[in-house]
Design an enzyme around this catalytic site. Structure first.
Site, short mmCIF file in Angstrom:
data_model
loop_
_atom_site.label_atom_id
_atom_site.label_comp_id
_atom_site.label_asym_id
_atom_site.label_seq_id
_atom_site.Cartn_x
_atom_site.Cartn_y
_atom_site.Cartn_z
N GLY A 417 0.82 -1.20 0.00
CA GLY A 417 0.00 0.00 0.00
C GLY A 417 0.85 1.24 0.00
O GLY A 417 2.07 1.19 -0.11
N GLY A 420 3.20 1.19 3.24
CA GLY A 420 4.13 0.11 3.51
C GLY A 420 3.78 -1.20 2.86
O GLY A 420 2.78 -1.33 2.15
N THR A 421 4.64 -2.19 3.12
CA THR A 421 4.48 -3.55 2.61
C THR A 421 4.26 -4.48 3.79
O THR A 421 4.91 -4.34 4.83
CB THR A 421 5.72 -3.99 1.82
N VAL A 422 3.35 -5.44 3.64
CA VAL A 422 3.03 -6.37 4.73
C VAL A 422 3.55 -7.76 4.40
O VAL A 422 3.32 -8.27 3.30
CB VAL A 422 1.51 -6.42 4.98
N ASP A 533 -11.16 6.25 9.74
CA ASP A 533 -10.99 5.67 8.40
C ASP A 533 -11.70 4.32 8.31
O ASP A 533 -11.12 3.33 7.84
CB ASP A 533 -9.50 5.52 8.07
#
Length: 736
Positions: A417, A420-422, A533
């Site tokens: 996203g 960041g990266t998961v 959100d």
């Protein structure tokens, strides 16, 4: 004199040898410099020196004053970066910095050049991480144009009584700034409006307004005042780029790079045989240009204390792509070591302990550096100022996280996203975890990162994703969560999947769980928390399809007697509370509105925004209210809801959703009331009997078409129209 001449000749010969040994940047027999700018391949000057026409550089002028122009997009080039940072070995997206014009409204004195930029269908796009959006002007509402359904922009004014953050240069007084722009943006234009709508009408007050995208690092280092933009013609902007597989040259380059051990590539698709584009960098332990033969050279980690953990340079031995903390052997050292060893056998244990202590101290020093840079001090301050922590935030080491993720292998990536990266990880005891790795550490991302830790440290609820801890001793900060295996609610509602279909009972259960979690955040947490959100992509489903509310990066913790928070408007189009947009004040009822949209998603299976619906009904909330007004509720329901749900229960839930979507926040129910009513419906479905006391308020109201708009002078279609021109950043991070 002769000796002096010999020495000069020797130094000249040595310099020539070093120059020859330097790794190539450009293709053979091609220019690698234009003025003071280095031109690395796939960019190039002259025929056969660039990959394809998109990367052609024309050098205008001579000497150090020469200027480079990227002909494919007709922009002057200021900088080109193609590989990783040698000092950190951290991958950096390949970027090119170019000059773009500023944009100003039609009421400015010089309004001949509007300054729009369109690089559509090119391999370039505006970097969402390196650029900031800034607008200057009074009575100003500016947004990036033509990116529907995303909404992105900001507002500024010049009122003397405005409350502004003095620590932020562009915080709303004559200048506003947003630091995260939409991903994959290739066309940049701006729509200007007045905050006071009457000024947009004929005869109203007109004012000159400016807007531009600019490199955040340039803004910070140049210390320029954005309010003086009227004197600027161009500003530097960062473009990210990749190589598209659309011609023979790019195919050949890909096959040349494939399999090289000192080169690492990333692809637009996880399947390397079907990807659309790719970019490469020199692998860890190397630096240079990966796109040319011999372009990646070994880094001597022993020359930089930050790149090795050895006791000293004498203990460090450089190897191909790495290093060893072992003394390099020589005859003299062998004699010295032998002599010292023979005399100091008794002192060996103490020497070894001392060596280990020095090495440990150096590691601790480096970790402290990263800890401070990653906001560790800010986190400590935030946590110390927050009373009654529900759980302590555990700090994990980088070593155990690397082991859990197989050194952050690409095969372990489960989501990407804007922030960041998961990665999916596993502890040695078999426990599965999710690790969110920030893309880049800037002020905005760091604040979201710290905020999420502080918020989640206060929460202990079965329907809120659990934060296990964080790691601050690495180049970029990491968050560690419990692993939620079944993806997001959005995927189950809107995407085709071969898993378990969402039945009416499951949808009702998920709605109850989300409502219960939000009720807890608003009323039962140690301090009230506004999520800010709520959307179906931020609702995760575990192995038993239990709902877990996630992504607290923009959440706010408020005082018990506080009724709202005033912030720059931000959120996701389709879920945004219209009242919040109009006032800038976010309340707990704003979360209620967003939940109402999710509830309508569960009922209808429709997306919150859709271009396939009529313009009046692009917003799901508007579409839903209009359908109820026209008595077409059962025409828009999802098939499984219509077939499986009890008709009376469906009407009750629809009526409840409508109450949540009321334009007047005071008329909306609290999340506690919503949770109670949904639980009553679920209990009736489970036990076969009604709980009249809990459902009395819902059942006593008929579906009145005018109910949702009864206290507002604007219709839902008018609100939808205003929201289509609202300016705010979209929340682009994909949840765990």
């Amino acid at each position: 004199m002769a000796v002096h001449l010999v020495m000069q000749a020797f130094m000249l010969l040595l310099a020539c040898e070093l120059a020859e040994a330097a790794p190539p940047i450009a293709k053979p027999n091609c220019k690698s410099w234009c003025g003071n700018l280095q031109i690395p391949y796939p960019f190039g000057i002259g025929p056969d020196c660039y990959l394809d026409k998109w990367f052609e550089i024309v050098c205008k002028g001579t000497g150090g004053s020469a200027q480079a122009f990227l002909t494919s997009i007709d922009k002057e080039v200021r900088q080109i970066i193609i590989s990783n940072n040698p000092s950190t070995n951290r991958f950096i997206e390949p970027i090119v910095q170019v000059q773009v014009p500023t944009i100003y409204s039609k009421y400015c004195k010089y309004a001949g050049n509007h300054g729009t930029v369109n690089i559509t269908r090119s391999p370039f796009h505006f970097s969402p991480y390196h650029n900031a959006f800034i607008s200057v002007g009074c009575d100003n509402s500016a947004k990036i144009a033509n990116i529907f359904p995303q909404i992105f922009g900001c507002e500024s004014d010049c009122k003397k009584d405005m409350k502004v953050d003095k620590e932020v240069e562009c915080s709303g007084f004559n200048c506003c700034e947003l630091t995260n722009i939409p991903s994959n943006l290739q066309a940049f234009d701006v729509e200007f409006r007045s905050r006071n709508k009457s000024n947009d009408e004929e005869g109203g007050k007109k004012s000159c307004k400016y807007a531009f995208l600019a490199d955040k690092e340039w803004l910070e280092k140049s210390k320029r005042d954005p309010s003086s933009v009227q004197y600027w013609e161009y500003v530097p902007v960062v473009l990210e780029w990749a190589i598209f597989r659309w011609n023979n040259n790019s195919h050949e380059l890909f096959h040349f790079l494939k399999g090289r051990r000192n080169v690492s590539c990333s692809f637009s698709d996880e399947h390397k045989d079907y990807f659309y584009s790719f970019s490469c960098h020199c692998a860890t332990g190397y630096k240079g240009n990966p796109y040319v033969e011999g372009g990646c050279e070994d880094i001597n980690e022993c020359e930089d204390d930050l790149l090795n953990y050895c006791k000293s340079k004498l203990d460090c031995e450089n190897t191909e792509g790495g290093y060893n903390c072992e003394k390099r052997k020589s005859k003299l050292k062998t004699v010295i070591v032998g002599f010292v060893t023979s005399l100091g056998v008794l002192f060996l244990p103490a020497t070894w302990v001392l060596y280990k202590l020095i090495k440990k101290k150096k590691k601790i020093k480096l970790k402290k550096k990263f800890f401070k840079k990653n906001g560790g001090l800010l986190l400590q301050q935030q946590l110390s100022s927050t009373k009654n922590n529900v759980q302590n935030t555990k700090l994990f080491s980088s070593k155990e996280l690397e082991k859990a993720t197989d050194h952050f292998s690409k095969d372990r990536i489960i989501g990407k996203g804007g922030q960041g990266t998961v990665y999916k990880g596993m502890w040695s005891d078999g426990q599965i975890i999710a690790i969110k790795k920030c893309n880049i550490v800037d002020k905005a991302n760091l604040e979201h990162f710290i905020n999420e830790i502080v918020i989640l440290s206060q929460i202990n609820h079965r329907n809120v994703v659990k934060l296990l801890g964080c790691c601050l001793e690495t180049e970029v900060p990491l968050l560690i969560y419990e692993f939620i295996p079944n993806g997001t609610l959005f995927q189950y509602i809107h995407e085709e999947n071969e898993g378990v279909p969402l039945t009416w009972a499951m949808r009702l259960k998920i709605a109850v769980e989300i409502a219960g979690a939000l009720s807890y955040l608003h009323s039962a947490a140690s301090l009230p928390i506004y999520h800010r959100d709520i959307k179906s992509t931020n609702i995760l489903l575990d192995e038993k399809y239990r709902a877990k509310v996630a992504d607290f990066g923009t959440s706010k913790m408020v005082k018990i007697d506080q009724t709202h928070v005033t912030t720059l408007v931000q959120g996701t189009f389709g879920y945004l509370d219209p009242e919040y947009f109009q006032t800038g004040q976010f309340t707990e009822k704003s979360d209620v509105y967003s939940f109402g949209v999710v509830l309508v998603e569960l009922l209808t299976g429709e997306k919150p925004v859709s271009s396939t619906r009529s313009e009046e009904g692009r917003s799901l909330s508007t579409y839903f209210i209009l359908s109820m007004k026209e008595n077409h509720l059962f025409d828009i329901l999802d098939d499984c809801v219509r077939k499986e749900g009890d008709k009376e229960d469906i009407i009750i839930v629809a009526n409840l959703a409508k109450k949540c979507l009321h334009l007047n926040g005071k008329e909306r129910p609290t999340m506690g009331e919503v949770a109670m009513e949904l639980q009553g419906i679920q209990k009736k479905d489970t036990n076969g009997q009604e709980n009249y006391e809990e459902l009395h308020n819902v059942r006593s109201k008929e579906i009145d078409p005018s109910y949702a708009c009864s206290t507002s002078t604007q219709s839902y279609s008018e609100i939808a129209s205003s929201l289509s021109s609202i300016v705010l950043p979209s929340s682009s991070f994909k949840s765990l």
